[in-house]
Design a protein around this motif. Structure first.
Motif, PDB file in Angstrom:
ATOM      1  N   LEU A 141      16.815  20.423   4.897  1.00 13.90           N
ATOM      2  CA  LEU A 141      16.932  19.173   5.648  1.00 13.90           C
ATOM      3  C   LEU A 141      16.983  19.454   7.144  1.00 13.90           C
ATOM      4  N   THR A 142      17.639  20.536   7.511  1.00  9.95           N
ATOM      5  CA  THR A 142      17.683  20.921   8.925  1.00  9.95           C
ATOM      6  C   THR A 142      16.286  21.273   9.426  1.00  9.95           C
ATOM      7  N   GLU A 143      15.506  21.889   8.551  1.00  4.61           N
ATOM      8  CA  GLU A 143      14.137  22.262   8.891  1.00  4.61           C
ATOM      9  C   GLU A 143      13.212  21.054   8.911  1.00  4.61           C
ATOM     10  N   CYS A 144      13.437  20.106   7.995  1.00  2.00           N
ATOM     11  CA  CYS A 144      12.541  18.957   7.877  1.00  2.00           C
ATOM     12  C   CYS A 144      13.290  17.754   7.313  1.00  2.00           C
ATOM     13  N   ALA A 145      13.457  16.735   8.137  1.00  2.00           N
ATOM     14  CA  ALA A 145      14.172  15.528   7.709  1.00  2.00           C
ATOM     15  C   ALA A 145      13.444  14.802   6.586  1.00  2.00           C
ATOM     16  N   ARG A 146      12.124  14.955   6.535  1.00  2.00           N
ATOM     17  CA  ARG A 146      11.308  14.261   5.533  1.00  2.00           C
ATOM     18  C   ARG A 146      11.109  15.084   4.256  1.00  2.00           C
ATOM     19  N   SER A 147      12.010  15.990   3.984  1.00  2.00           N
ATOM     20  CA  SER A 147      11.889  16.820   2.784  1.00  2.00           C
ATOM     21  C   SER A 147      11.898  15.965   1.520  1.00  2.00           C
ATOM     22  N   VAL A 148      11.167  16.439   0.511  1.00  2.00           N
ATOM     23  CA  VAL A 148      11.149  15.801  -0.807  1.00  2.00           C
ATOM     24  C   VAL A 148      11.714  16.803  -1.809  1.00  2.00           C
ATOM     25  N   PHE A 149      12.714  16.387  -2.570  1.00  2.00           N
ATOM     26  CA  PHE A 149      13.355  17.252  -3.565  1.00  2.00           C
ATOM     27  C   PHE A 149      13.116  16.659  -4.953  1.00  2.00           C
ATOM     28  N   ILE A 150      12.470  17.425  -5.823  1.00  2.00           N
ATOM     29  CA  ILE A 150      12.157  16.969  -7.174  1.00  2.00           C
ATOM     30  C   ILE A 150      12.928  17.819  -8.189  1.00  2.00           C
ATOM     31  N   PHE A 151      13.761  17.160  -8.974  1.00  2.00           N
ATOM     32  CA  PHE A 151      14.553  17.848  -9.998  1.00  2.00           C
ATOM     33  C   PHE A 151      14.015  17.447 -11.362  1.00  2.00           C
ATOM     34  N   ASP A 152      13.260  18.352 -11.990  1.00  3.78           N
ATOM     35  CA  ASP A 152      12.633  18.068 -13.284  1.00  3.78           C
ATOM     36  C   ASP A 152      13.580  18.442 -14.425  1.00  3.78           C
ATOM     37  N   GLU A 153      13.316  17.892 -15.612  1.00  3.23           N
ATOM     38  CA  GLU A 153      14.076  18.219 -16.828  1.00  3.23           C
ATOM     39  C   GLU A 153      15.588  18.115 -16.603  1.00  3.23           C
ATOM     40  N   MET A 154      16.002  17.002 -16.027  1.00  2.83           N
ATOM     41  CA  MET A 154      17.426  16.822 -15.736  1.00  2.83           C
ATOM     42  C   MET A 154      18.291  16.859 -16.996  1.00  2.83           C
ATOM     43  N   GLU A 155      17.674  16.602 -18.156  1.00  2.00           N
ATOM     44  CA  GLU A 155      18.441  16.673 -19.401  1.00  2.00           C
ATOM     45  C   GLU A 155      18.874  18.098 -19.721  1.00  2.00           C
ATOM     46  N   LYS A 156      18.283  19.088 -19.030  1.00  2.00           N
ATOM     47  CA  LYS A 156      18.645  20.493 -19.235  1.00  2.00           C
ATOM     48  C   LYS A 156      19.497  21.042 -18.097  1.00  2.00           C
ATOM     49  N   MET A 157      19.831  20.178 -17.145  1.00  2.00           N
ATOM     50  CA  MET A 157      20.648  20.592 -16.003  1.00  2.00           C
ATOM     51  C   MET A 157      22.114  20.719 -16.427  1.00  2.00           C
ATOM     52  N   PRO A 158      22.778  21.822 -16.085  1.00  2.00           N
ATOM     53  CA  PRO A 158      24.205  21.945 -16.420  1.00  2.00           C
ATOM     54  C   PRO A 158      25.001  20.792 -15.809  1.00  2.00           C
ATOM     55  N   PRO A 159      25.783  20.053 -16.605  1.00  2.00           N
ATOM     56  CA  PRO A 159      26.585  18.942 -16.074  1.00  2.00           C
ATOM     57  C   PRO A 159      27.480  19.401 -14.936  1.00  2.00           C
ATOM     58  N   GLY A 160      27.589  18.555 -13.917  1.00  2.00           N
ATOM     59  CA  GLY A 160      28.451  18.866 -12.775  1.00  2.00           C
ATOM     60  C   GLY A 160      27.714  19.514 -11.618  1.00  2.00           C
TER      61      GLY A 160
END
Length: 311
Positions: free
Chosen positions: A140-159
């Protein structure tokens, strides 16, 4: 400092702005130079190449358009995509990247995370939280217009994903950048049961697919995902604090939609006229429920492999 002064110069010297901006972009790798949003092309792509998803098409085009037209958004755009496998969630996320940056999904300002690759060990959540926080803040410091894509959220460790909470609200400040211009996409199959149930009831009642309204799904998806203990958003503060702009439902696909996927991919291979393959692939899919066979079990996900088989 010199870069800042140069950008201010470009802003105030409007008649020669374009010339100097082009010159600046030939010597700079600034994200402002690569950021070339084209909302009209995004809308065209969504409505031409995404099948059976009137809700997703409308929500994404509407929310992205509104967000980018706001020169000073109060908080980032956060969209959470939900639905069964093969319904177009990843496709739509790619379209977004493709129409925001000149270098499309290969842009260094479009960041993709896959839990099984980046966060594979549940017992290392504390470490992952620190790493993810540092990574997001640094970008974000490098680029305010950053895009963050988090795929397969069902496999993301809770928390884990809750470490982003400070970045998603209206109060957090990131040094040297307006973090509120960022876009976050969460992609998950969590909540598919709620979506598929509404689609099935609508179909059994003899109503048109387009009669399904977002109001029927928004809160139901939020509750289903929040209470799903296998979801990366399980009991998440991000949901509790209402930091997700919209939950975007992707409906299950009928045989008609699957065959449109087949035809589209055949055309990409120069075989538009192969209606025999379209019919063969459509007929070879598994559909649910057993009584009615309204929706494809795998959406369009297995279409490429089946085309190879029948060609």
């Amino acid at each position: 400092m010199l870069t800042t002064l140069f950008v201010l110069f470009l802003f105030f010297c409007n008649p020669v702005c374009c010339v100097f901006q082009k010159l600046y972009c030939t010597i700079s790798d600034s994200c402002d130079c690569d950021f070339k949003p084209n909302i009209r092309d995004l809308e065209w792509d969504l409505y031409k190449n995404v099948y059976g998803q009137h809700l997703a098409q409308d929500i994404v085009s509407e929310e992205v358009g509104r967000f980018l037209h706001n020169k000073s958004p109060s908080q980032p755009l956060v969209l959470s995509f939900h639905g069964s496998s093969g319904t177009g969630k990843t496709l739509v996320s790619s379209m977004l990247g493709n129409h925001l940056y000149g270098s499309a999904m290969s842009s260094p300002y479009v960041h993709q995370f896959v839990p099984t690759l980046h966060f594979p060990l549940a017992h290392r959540v504390k470490q992952y939280r620190e790493e993810l926080k540092d990574w997001v803040q640094g970008n974000l410091t490098e680029c305010a217009r950053s895009v963050f894509i988090f795929d397969e959220m069902e496999k993301m460790p809770p928390g884990l994903i809750d470490v982003l909470e400070p970045f998603l609200g209206p109060s957090h400040v990131v040094f040297r950048t307006n973090y509120r211009k960022a876009i976050y996409l969460f992609i998950s199959t969590a909540g598919e049961e709620v979506i598929n149930k509404v689609a099935l009831e609508n179909r059994q009642a003899g109503r048109e697919r387009e009669e399904i309204k977002l109001d029927n799904l928004q809160e139901a998806i939020a509750q289903a995902v929040y209470n799903n203990n296998t979801s990366g958003l399980f009991k998440s503060n991000i949901i509790q604090q209402k930091l997700i702009t919209r939950f975007v439902p992707f409906l299950p696909l009928s045989r008609y939609h699957v065959e449109r996927c087949v035809h589209s991919q055949l055309c990409q291979r120069g075989s538009c006229s192969r209606n025999d393959v379209v019919e063969a692939v459509g007929g070879d899919m598994n559909y649910t429920p057993a009584k009615g066979k309204y929706f494809s079990n795998t959406g369009c996900k297995t279409v490429p492999a089946k085309i190879n088989f029948f060609l």
